[in-house]
Design a protein around this motif. Structure first.
Motif, PDB file in Angstrom:
ATOM      1  N   ILE A  96     -48.952  32.335  77.039  1.00  0.00           N
ATOM      2  CA  ILE A  96     -49.354  33.375  76.097  1.00  0.00           C
ATOM      3  C   ILE A  96     -48.135  33.760  75.265  1.00  0.00           C
ATOM      4  CG2 ILE A  96     -50.166  35.751  75.870  1.00  0.00           C
ATOM      5  CD1 ILE A  96     -51.766  35.267  78.479  1.00  0.00           C
ATOM      6  N   ALA A  97     -48.264  33.650  73.947  1.00  0.00           N
ATOM      7  CA  ALA A  97     -47.118  33.857  73.062  1.00  0.00           C
ATOM      8  C   ALA A  97     -46.575  35.280  73.153  1.00  0.00           C
ATOM      9  CB  ALA A  97     -47.507  33.532  71.621  1.00  0.00           C
ATOM     10  N   LEU A  98     -47.462  36.250  73.226  1.00  0.00           N
ATOM     11  CA  LEU A  98     -47.060  37.653  73.367  1.00  0.00           C
ATOM     12  C   LEU A  98     -48.046  38.332  74.296  1.00  0.00           C
ATOM     13  CD1 LEU A  98     -45.405  40.178  72.623  1.00  0.00           C
ATOM     14  CD2 LEU A  98     -46.920  40.489  70.646  1.00  0.00           C
ATOM     15  N   LEU A  99     -47.571  38.756  75.444  1.00  0.00           N
ATOM     16  CA  LEU A  99     -48.410  39.436  76.434  1.00  0.00           C
ATOM     17  C   LEU A  99     -47.982  40.896  76.464  1.00  0.00           C
ATOM     18  CD1 LEU A  99     -48.957  40.545  79.491  1.00  0.00           C
ATOM     19  CD2 LEU A  99     -50.667  39.071  78.476  1.00  0.00           C
ATOM     20  N   GLN A 100     -48.924  41.787  76.146  1.00  0.00           N
ATOM     21  CA  GLN A 100     -48.608  43.210  76.053  1.00  0.00           C
ATOM     22  C   GLN A 100     -49.233  44.004  77.202  1.00  0.00           C
ATOM     23  OE1 GLN A 100     -49.208  44.056  71.444  1.00  0.00           O
ATOM     24  NE2 GLN A 100     -50.496  42.387  72.185  1.00  0.00           N
ATOM     25  N   LEU A 101     -48.484  44.948  77.708  1.00  0.00           N
ATOM     26  CA  LEU A 101     -49.014  45.893  78.677  1.00  0.00           C
ATOM     27  C   LEU A 101     -49.818  46.922  77.898  1.00  0.00           C
ATOM     28  CD1 LEU A 101     -48.976  46.688  81.709  1.00  0.00           C
ATOM     29  CD2 LEU A 101     -47.058  48.204  81.152  1.00  0.00           C
ATOM     30  N   HIS A 102     -51.160  46.869  78.040  1.00  0.00           N
ATOM     31  CA  HIS A 102     -52.038  47.649  77.173  1.00  0.00           C
ATOM     32  C   HIS A 102     -51.801  49.148  77.329  1.00  0.00           C
ATOM     33  CE1 HIS A 102     -56.214  47.237  75.092  1.00  0.00           C
ATOM     34  NE2 HIS A 102     -55.460  48.121  74.493  1.00  0.00           N
ATOM     35  N   ARG A 103     -51.651  49.587  78.537  1.00  0.00           N
ATOM     36  CA  ARG A 103     -51.297  50.979  78.816  1.00  0.00           C
ATOM     37  C   ARG A 103     -50.456  50.998  80.088  1.00  0.00           C
ATOM     38  NH1 ARG A 103     -53.148  51.317  74.470  1.00  0.00           N
ATOM     39  NH2 ARG A 103     -54.555  52.894  73.588  1.00  0.00           N
ATOM     40  N   VAL A 104     -49.571  51.961  80.179  1.00  0.00           N
ATOM     41  CA  VAL A 104     -48.774  52.138  81.381  1.00  0.00           C
ATOM     42  C   VAL A 104     -49.652  52.754  82.459  1.00  0.00           C
ATOM     43  CG1 VAL A 104     -46.800  53.318  82.402  1.00  0.00           C
ATOM     44  CG2 VAL A 104     -46.649  52.395  80.066  1.00  0.00           C
ATOM     45  N   ASP A 105     -49.725  52.118  83.602  1.00  0.00           N
ATOM     46  CA  ASP A 105     -50.495  52.625  84.737  1.00  0.00           C
ATOM     47  C   ASP A 105     -49.665  53.728  85.405  1.00  0.00           C
ATOM     48  OD1 ASP A 105     -51.849  53.128  87.072  1.00  0.00           O
ATOM     49  OD2 ASP A 105     -51.845  51.060  87.794  1.00  0.00           O
ATOM     50  N   PRO A 106     -50.130  54.981  85.363  1.00  0.00           N
ATOM     51  CA  PRO A 106     -49.334  56.068  85.936  1.00  0.00           C
ATOM     52  C   PRO A 106     -49.200  55.987  87.452  1.00  0.00           C
ATOM     53  CG  PRO A 106     -51.509  56.866  85.294  1.00  0.00           C
ATOM     54  CD  PRO A 106     -51.396  55.467  84.760  1.00  0.00           C
ATOM     55  N   ALA A 107     -50.017  55.169  88.104  1.00  0.00           N
ATOM     56  CA  ALA A 107     -49.970  55.064  89.558  1.00  0.00           C
ATOM     57  C   ALA A 107     -48.997  53.983  90.045  1.00  0.00           C
ATOM     58  CB  ALA A 107     -51.369  54.767  90.111  1.00  0.00           C
ATOM     59  N   THR A 108     -48.419  53.237  89.120  1.00  0.00           N
ATOM     60  CA  THR A 108     -47.498  52.163  89.475  1.00  0.00           C
ATOM     61  C   THR A 108     -46.214  52.333  88.676  1.00  0.00           C
ATOM     62  OG1 THR A 108     -49.358  50.643  89.819  1.00  0.00           O
ATOM     63  CG2 THR A 108     -47.187  49.643  89.551  1.00  0.00           C
ATOM     64  N   PRO A 109     -45.054  52.276  89.318  1.00  0.00           N
ATOM     65  CA  PRO A 109     -43.807  52.436  88.564  1.00  0.00           C
ATOM     66  C   PRO A 109     -43.742  51.450  87.392  1.00  0.00           C
ATOM     67  CG  PRO A 109     -43.359  52.489  90.921  1.00  0.00           C
ATOM     68  CD  PRO A 109     -44.810  52.112  90.771  1.00  0.00           C
ATOM     69  N   GLU A 147     -41.699  32.137  84.769  1.00  0.00           N
ATOM     70  CA  GLU A 147     -42.521  31.018  85.212  1.00  0.00           C
ATOM     71  C   GLU A 147     -43.098  30.218  84.042  1.00  0.00           C
ATOM     72  OE1 GLU A 147     -45.537  32.564  87.782  1.00  0.00           O
ATOM     73  OE2 GLU A 147     -44.083  33.543  89.107  1.00  0.00           O
ATOM     74  N   GLY A 148     -42.962  30.751  82.825  1.00  0.00           N
ATOM     75  CA  GLY A 148     -43.451  30.048  81.659  1.00  0.00           C
ATOM     76  C   GLY A 148     -44.852  30.410  81.237  1.00  0.00           C
ATOM     77  N   LYS A 149     -45.475  31.369  81.910  1.00  0.00           N
ATOM     78  CA  LYS A 149     -46.839  31.752  81.541  1.00  0.00           C
ATOM     79  C   LYS A 149     -46.867  32.716  80.359  1.00  0.00           C
ATOM     80  CE  LYS A 149     -48.915  30.976  86.090  1.00  0.00           C
ATOM     81  NZ  LYS A 149     -49.748  31.545  87.174  1.00  0.00           N
ATOM     82  N   ILE A 150     -45.747  33.384  80.099  1.00  0.00           N
ATOM     83  CA  ILE A 150     -45.607  34.335  79.002  1.00  0.00           C
ATOM     84  C   ILE A 150     -44.360  33.956  78.214  1.00  0.00           C
ATOM     85  CG2 ILE A 150     -45.123  36.743  78.419  1.00  0.00           C
ATOM     86  CD1 ILE A 150     -46.496  37.545  81.031  1.00  0.00           C
ATOM     87  N   ALA A 151     -44.458  33.988  76.893  1.00  0.00           N
ATOM     88  CA  ALA A 151     -43.272  33.736  76.069  1.00  0.00           C
ATOM     89  C   ALA A 151     -42.533  35.027  75.753  1.00  0.00           C
ATOM     90  CB  ALA A 151     -43.649  33.019  74.783  1.00  0.00           C
ATOM     91  N   ARG A 152     -43.283  36.097  75.462  1.00  0.00           N
ATOM     92  CA  ARG A 152     -42.699  37.376  75.086  1.00  0.00           C
ATOM     93  C   ARG A 152     -43.480  38.507  75.740  1.00  0.00           C
ATOM     94  NH1 ARG A 152     -43.554  34.076  71.037  1.00  0.00           N
ATOM     95  NH2 ARG A 152     -41.878  33.405  69.627  1.00  0.00           N
ATOM     96  N   ILE A 153     -42.786  39.597  76.022  1.00  0.00           N
ATOM     97  CA  ILE A 153     -43.393  40.773  76.638  1.00  0.00           C
ATOM     98  C   ILE A 153     -43.458  41.899  75.612  1.00  0.00           C
ATOM     99  CG2 ILE A 153     -43.121  42.562  78.405  1.00  0.00           C
ATOM    100  CD1 ILE A 153     -41.624  40.444  80.090  1.00  0.00           C
ATOM    101  N   GLY A 154     -44.625  42.533  75.520  1.00  0.00           N
ATOM    102  CA  GLY A 154     -44.795  43.687  74.647  1.00  0.00           C
ATOM    103  C   GLY A 154     -45.353  44.876  75.413  1.00  0.00           C
ATOM    104  N   LEU A 155     -45.246  46.044  74.800  1.00  0.00           N
ATOM    105  CA  LEU A 155     -45.767  47.282  75.377  1.00  0.00           C
ATOM    106  C   LEU A 155     -46.727  47.913  74.389  1.00  0.00           C
ATOM    107  CD1 LEU A 155     -42.344  48.776  76.558  1.00  0.00           C
ATOM    108  CD2 LEU A 155     -43.955  47.468  77.968  1.00  0.00           C
ATOM    109  N   SER A 156     -47.551  48.849  74.859  1.00  0.00           N
ATOM    110  CA  SER A 156     -48.483  49.538  73.976  1.00  0.00           C
ATOM    111  C   SER A 156     -48.587  51.002  74.370  1.00  0.00           C
ATOM    112  CB  SER A 156     -49.867  48.879  74.045  1.00  0.00           C
ATOM    113  OG  SER A 156     -50.790  49.516  73.187  1.00  0.00           O
ATOM    114  N   GLU A 157     -48.559  51.864  73.348  1.00  0.00           N
ATOM    115  CA  GLU A 157     -48.670  53.314  73.543  1.00  0.00           C
ATOM    116  C   GLU A 157     -47.624  53.825  74.534  1.00  0.00           C
ATOM    117  OE1 GLU A 157     -50.954  55.658  71.744  1.00  0.00           O
ATOM    118  OE2 GLU A 157     -50.385  53.866  70.633  1.00  0.00           O
TER     119      GLU A 157
END
Length: 287
Positions: A119-132, A146-156
């Motif tokens: 996946i060229a850009l994998l974004q965390l859609h929302r921060v889960d408040p129950a997990t650090p 591992e090569g499954k994600i090329a870039r990491i993104g965040l949202s909100e």
């Protein structure tokens, strides 16, 4: 770390910084799905550099639509998706789930639906408040290694959350709500500019037709430059910061073409000063 300039191919050119948000596209079989396919293919034909989807959009149906319409897409097109929001098995409602084992499963499902190995850009859609947050980003960084994600993104996310995430892994992008009408996340944009992180504003033209004082001012500038209010709103984003890669969405080819053409709209210094001043007329409308 990639800078906004190199985040997308030809990122220096304004027209190549207008992406496409696929959330609105109907996925049900029939004429509406055919129309959605036509919009996606036209977006790629117009040179749109980024197509944004998410697991949440139809619980994978939107990702499958994108793959059906575009696979295999050109290497210069980045297809981005999001994880971290899942359907509650008991209620059917959406809920946060950023547990590392869940994120891994969601990424694997996204790979399958998009028909890709990475996946060229994998974004965390929302921060889960129950997990650090560090654990959530750490899990995504493991998948990147591992090569499954090329870039990491965040949202909100906030400035503080962006920093926590960057302490764990390279962050390529942030997707927050932002527009000429809604600048709540201006501090996050500033943090992205300082860190070389791309900012993908969603709802980038929301409010252009609201009838508010700000919308009236934008429409007036549109008349002066021969552009629609939405085009003026997009042109302002492109001029406001090199970090911004707006992702307007639509269900219509004509509207898509109008959005992409905003990259050719020229705003003078006076226009930009007048648009900058609209921050005092903050009127985001319903969210």
């Amino acid at each position: 770390m990639e800078t906004p300039r190199t985040f997308l191919a030809d990122g220096d050119h304004a027209a190549r910084r207008i992406g496409f948000g696929a959330m609105q596209l109907p996925t049900s079989p029939g004429a509406a799905r055919d129309a959605s396919t036509a919009v996606l293919r036209r977006a790629v034909a117009l040179g749109v550099p980024l197509v944004d989807t998410a697991h949440l959009y139809g619980w994978g149906a939107n990702e499958e639509l994108v793959a059906e319409a575009l696979h295999p897409w050109p290497s210069e097109v980045m297809v981005a998706t999001k994880v971290g929001v899942v359907r509650d098995a008991a209620t059917g409602d959406w809920t946060y789930d950023g547990r590392p084992e869940s994120l891994r499963r969601q990424v694997d499902e996204g790979l399958r639906r998009l028909r890709v190995e990475q996946i060229a850009l994998l974004q965390l859609h929302r921060v889960d408040p129950a997990t650090p947050l560090a654990d959530q980003v750490g899990a995504l960084d493991e998948l990147r290694r591992e090569g499954k994600i090329a870039r990491i993104g965040l949202s909100e996310v906030s400035v503080e959350q962006l920093q926590v995430a960057r302490d764990v892994a390279d962050v390529a992008s942030v997707q927050n709500r932002y527009s000429v009408f809604d600048r709540e996340y201006e501090p996050v944009l500033a943090a992205c500019e300082a860190a070389g992180v791309a900012f993908l504003p969603w709802r980038p033209v929301a409010g252009a037709a609201s009838g508010s004082a700000a919308a009236t001012a934008v429409a007036a500038i549109g008349r002066e430059v021969g552009a629609t209010p939405a085009q003026v709103a997009l042109a302002w984003l492109l001029a406001h910061s090199a970090a911004l890669v707006p992702i307007p969405g639509t269900k219509q080819v004509a509207h898509l073409e109008e959005n992409v053409a905003a990259g050719q709209v020229t705003l003078t210094g006076d226009h930009l000063r007048r648009l900058d001043a609209l921050n005092d007329l903050h009127d985001p409308g319903p969210s």
